[in-house]
Design a protein around this motif. Structure first.
Motif, mmCIF file in Angstrom:
data_model
loop_
_atom_site.group_PDB
_atom_site.id
_atom_site.type_symbol
_atom_site.label_atom_id
_atom_site.label_comp_id
_atom_site.label_asym_id
_atom_site.label_seq_id
_atom_site.Cartn_x
_atom_site.Cartn_y
_atom_site.Cartn_z
ATOM 1 N N GLY A 102 0.825 -1.212 0.000
ATOM 2 C CA GLY A 102 0.000 0.000 0.000
ATOM 3 C C GLY A 102 0.853 1.254 0.000
ATOM 4 O O GLY A 102 0.546 2.227 -0.698
ATOM 5 N N TRP A 103 1.932 1.246 0.786
ATOM 6 C CA TRP A 103 2.851 2.389 0.829
ATOM 7 C C TRP A 103 3.473 2.628 -0.542
ATOM 8 O O TRP A 103 3.481 3.748 -1.057
ATOM 9 N N CYS A 104 3.982 1.578 -1.151
ATOM 10 C CA CYS A 104 4.616 1.715 -2.471
ATOM 11 C C CYS A 104 3.619 2.158 -3.535
ATOM 12 O O CYS A 104 3.903 3.037 -4.349
ATOM 13 N N LEU A 105 2.429 1.573 -3.527
ATOM 14 C CA LEU A 105 1.425 1.937 -4.523
ATOM 15 C C LEU A 105 0.949 3.375 -4.357
ATOM 16 O O LEU A 105 0.738 4.084 -5.354
ATOM 17 N N SER A 106 0.783 3.833 -3.124
ATOM 18 C CA SER A 106 0.368 5.225 -2.927
ATOM 19 C C SER A 106 1.479 6.185 -3.365
ATOM 20 O O SER A 106 1.205 7.229 -3.969
ATOM 21 N N ASN A 107 2.726 5.845 -3.088
ATOM 22 C CA ASN A 107 3.847 6.669 -3.558
ATOM 23 C C ASN A 107 3.909 6.697 -5.080
ATOM 24 O O ASN A 107 4.136 7.747 -5.687
ATOM 25 N N ILE A 108 3.712 5.546 -5.696
ATOM 26 C CA ILE A 108 3.719 5.472 -7.161
ATOM 27 C C ILE A 108 2.577 6.308 -7.731
ATOM 28 O O ILE A 108 2.751 7.023 -8.725
ATOM 29 N N GLY A 109 1.412 6.265 -7.108
ATOM 30 C CA GLY A 109 0.271 7.044 -7.584
ATOM 31 C C GLY A 109 0.538 8.538 -7.564
ATOM 32 O O GLY A 109 0.297 9.249 -8.549
ATOM 33 N N VAL A 110 1.053 9.046 -6.450
ATOM 34 C CA VAL A 110 1.340 10.477 -6.338
ATOM 35 C C VAL A 110 2.428 10.872 -7.329
ATOM 36 O O VAL A 110 2.305 11.879 -8.041
ATOM 37 N N SER A 111 3.486 10.086 -7.413
ATOM 38 C CA SER A 111 4.578 10.397 -8.343
ATOM 39 C C SER A 111 4.099 10.372 -9.788
ATOM 40 O O SER A 111 4.474 11.244 -10.583
ATOM 41 N N ALA A 112 3.288 9.406 -10.122
ATOM 42 C CA ALA A 112 2.798 9.291 -11.501
ATOM 43 C C ALA A 112 1.929 10.483 -11.884
ATOM 44 O O ALA A 112 2.045 11.012 -12.996
ATOM 45 N N VAL A 113 1.060 10.926 -10.979
ATOM 46 C CA VAL A 113 0.194 12.071 -11.287
ATOM 47 C C VAL A 113 1.032 13.318 -11.519
ATOM 48 O O VAL A 113 0.832 14.045 -12.505
ATOM 49 N N VAL A 114 1.989 13.587 -10.639
ATOM 50 C CA VAL A 114 2.841 14.776 -10.802
ATOM 51 C C VAL A 114 3.658 14.656 -12.084
ATOM 52 O O VAL A 114 3.787 15.628 -12.845
ATOM 53 N N PHE A 115 4.201 13.487 -12.350
ATOM 54 C CA PHE A 115 4.992 13.274 -13.561
ATOM 55 C C PHE A 115 4.166 13.563 -14.807
ATOM 56 O O PHE A 115 4.603 14.282 -15.711
ATOM 57 N N VAL A 116 2.961 13.023 -14.880
ATOM 58 C CA VAL A 116 2.107 13.206 -16.058
ATOM 59 C C VAL A 116 1.704 14.668 -16.223
ATOM 60 O O VAL A 116 1.747 15.217 -17.331
ATOM 61 N N VAL A 117 1.331 15.332 -15.124
ATOM 62 C CA VAL A 117 0.903 16.734 -15.213
ATOM 63 C C VAL A 117 2.050 17.615 -15.700
ATOM 64 O O VAL A 117 1.866 18.450 -16.598
ATOM 65 N N VAL A 118 3.239 17.448 -15.142
ATOM 66 C CA VAL A 118 4.376 18.274 -15.546
ATOM 67 C C VAL A 118 4.801 17.939 -16.973
ATOM 68 O O VAL A 118 5.106 18.847 -17.768
ATOM 69 N N ALA A 119 4.805 16.667 -17.334
ATOM 70 C CA ALA A 119 5.184 16.284 -18.695
ATOM 71 C C ALA A 119 4.194 16.855 -19.715
ATOM 72 O O ALA A 119 4.614 17.376 -20.756
#
Length: 159
Positions: A102-119
């Motif tokens: 759960g910790w890893c998946l939540s971190n991946i979710g937040v990172s992925a959203v920021v990555f996609v928005v900035v990209a």
């Protein structure tokens, strides 16, 4: 830009006794490390990124660097892979496996959203990002006055 002017930009006079220099120098790596290991802490930054996805100036000032969020994707993806292999070999209690996953998946979710928005923002508004990159690269740091034409131009673009 010559090496001497680059060094003067990074190490102004009296840098060793300047609290501002030390705080600024430590802040960015610390935020990037936090973004890589505990991205969940930056949920507020993720929400701010989504709200202001069409404003590159706000996206450029997110806590944690873009590289920190990308490394968050990589580190937590690798962590999830390790957890899966440990579960396959039955070396990990189920409760611990669920919590860590759960910790890893939540971190991946937040990172992925920021990555996609900035990209997406960088793809849609390249001229605005080019200006921001120029300012970041050439603006004088630590309250030092501008010395070159590029530094004056970067200060003008900052305003």
């Amino acid at each position: 830009m010559k090496l001497g002017s680059r060094l003067r930009g990074e190490f102004p006079r009296g840098w060793w006794s300047s609290a501002r220099w030390w705080v600024t120098g430590i802040r960015e790596p610390a935020l990037s490390t936090a973004a890589a290991v505990a991205t969940v802490v930056f949920v507020g930054e993720m929400v701010r990124a989504v709200r202001h996805r069409d404003e590159p100036r706000i996206l450029a000032r997110l806590a944690g660097t873009f590289e920190g969020y990308v490394s968050g994707l990589l580190v937590n993806g690798a962590g999830l892979g390790v957890l899966v292999t440990m579960e396959i070999e039955d070396d990990l209690p189920v409760v611990l496996m669920v919590l860590l996953s759960g910790w890893c998946l939540s971190n991946i979710g937040v990172s992925a959203v920021v990555f996609v928005v900035v990209a997406q923002s960088r793809i849609r508004r390249p001229e605005a990002w080019a200006e921001l990159d120029f300012v970041e690269r050439h603006a004088p740091k630590y309250g030092r006055p501008p010395e070159t034409i590029e530094e004056y131009r970067a200060l003008h673009l900052q305003e």
